[in-house]
Scaffold this motif. Structure first.
Motif, PDB file in Angstrom:
ATOM      1  N   GLN A 163      -4.240   1.439   1.371  1.00 18.10           N
ATOM      2  CA  GLN A 163      -3.052   0.601   1.567  1.00 18.10           C
ATOM      3  C   GLN A 163      -1.799   1.475   1.740  1.00 18.10           C
ATOM      4  O   GLN A 163      -0.988   1.234   2.630  1.00 18.10           O
ATOM      5  CB  GLN A 163      -2.887  -0.349   0.373  1.00 18.10           C
ATOM      6  N   THR A 173      -7.858  -2.127   5.618  1.00 21.31           N
ATOM      7  CA  THR A 173      -6.631  -2.895   5.406  1.00 21.31           C
ATOM      8  C   THR A 173      -6.780  -4.301   5.969  1.00 21.31           C
ATOM      9  O   THR A 173      -6.356  -5.281   5.342  1.00 21.31           O
ATOM     10  CB  THR A 173      -5.442  -2.174   6.060  1.00 21.31           C
ATOM     11  N   ASP A 178      -6.499  -7.830   3.923  1.00 24.45           N
ATOM     12  CA  ASP A 178      -5.550  -8.871   4.310  1.00 24.45           C
ATOM     13  C   ASP A 178      -6.255 -10.185   4.625  1.00 24.45           C
ATOM     14  O   ASP A 178      -5.772 -11.261   4.263  1.00 24.45           O
ATOM     15  CB  ASP A 178      -4.730  -8.421   5.519  1.00 24.45           C
TER      16      ASP A 178
END
Length: 136
Positions: free
Chosen positions: A8, A65, A69
């Motif tokens: 992240q 990532t 998400d």
């Protein structure tokens, strides 16, 4: 867990304007160094190898990532469905459906909203036949 935090932070760093500008400057400097190295194979190999390695690593970083998400969005939507009385609770388990079932469900919802048109001034849905796309 540590990988997720590192990924992240790296994704935030990699997507920053400073990192982009640094990459542009490095490519510009590499291009300027061409005459010094007579544009030889080693000079070209440096940029090719560097960009290949960076791209290879970034694919995994971006995928990690994106997965995170997507999971967060699914959880938020699941919570909204859970607390909405009119929502169909069956929507909470869509991940278990195969592609054909998802396509059928998509067609069902598209048909439900097919004749709905929004009044953009008041954002009130009104029932209208399909608009003609050739008219403004």
């Amino acid at each position: 867990m540590k990988f997720a935090k590192i990924a992240q932070k790296l994704a935030l760093w990699a997507g920053s304007p400073k990192t982009f500008m640094s990459a542009l400057i490095l490519i510009f400097l590499w291009g300027l160094s061409g005459p010094i190295f007579h544009f030889n194979d080693t000079w070209q190999l440096v940029i090719n190898t560097s960009t290949t390695i960076i791209t290879f690593l970034m694919v995994f970083l971006i995928q990690n990532t994106q997965n995170r998400d997507t999971d967060i969005l699914h959880l938020k939507v699941d919570e909204l469905l859970r607390v909405t009385k009119e929502a169909q609770q069956a929507m909470l388990g869509l991940e278990a459906l195969d592609l054909k079932q998802l396509e059928a469900l998509r067609r069902h919802y598209r048909a439900m909203g097919e004749n709905q048109v929004f009044d953009l001034d008041g954002l009130n849905p009104t029932h209208n036949p399909k608009p003609h796309l050739d008219q403004c």
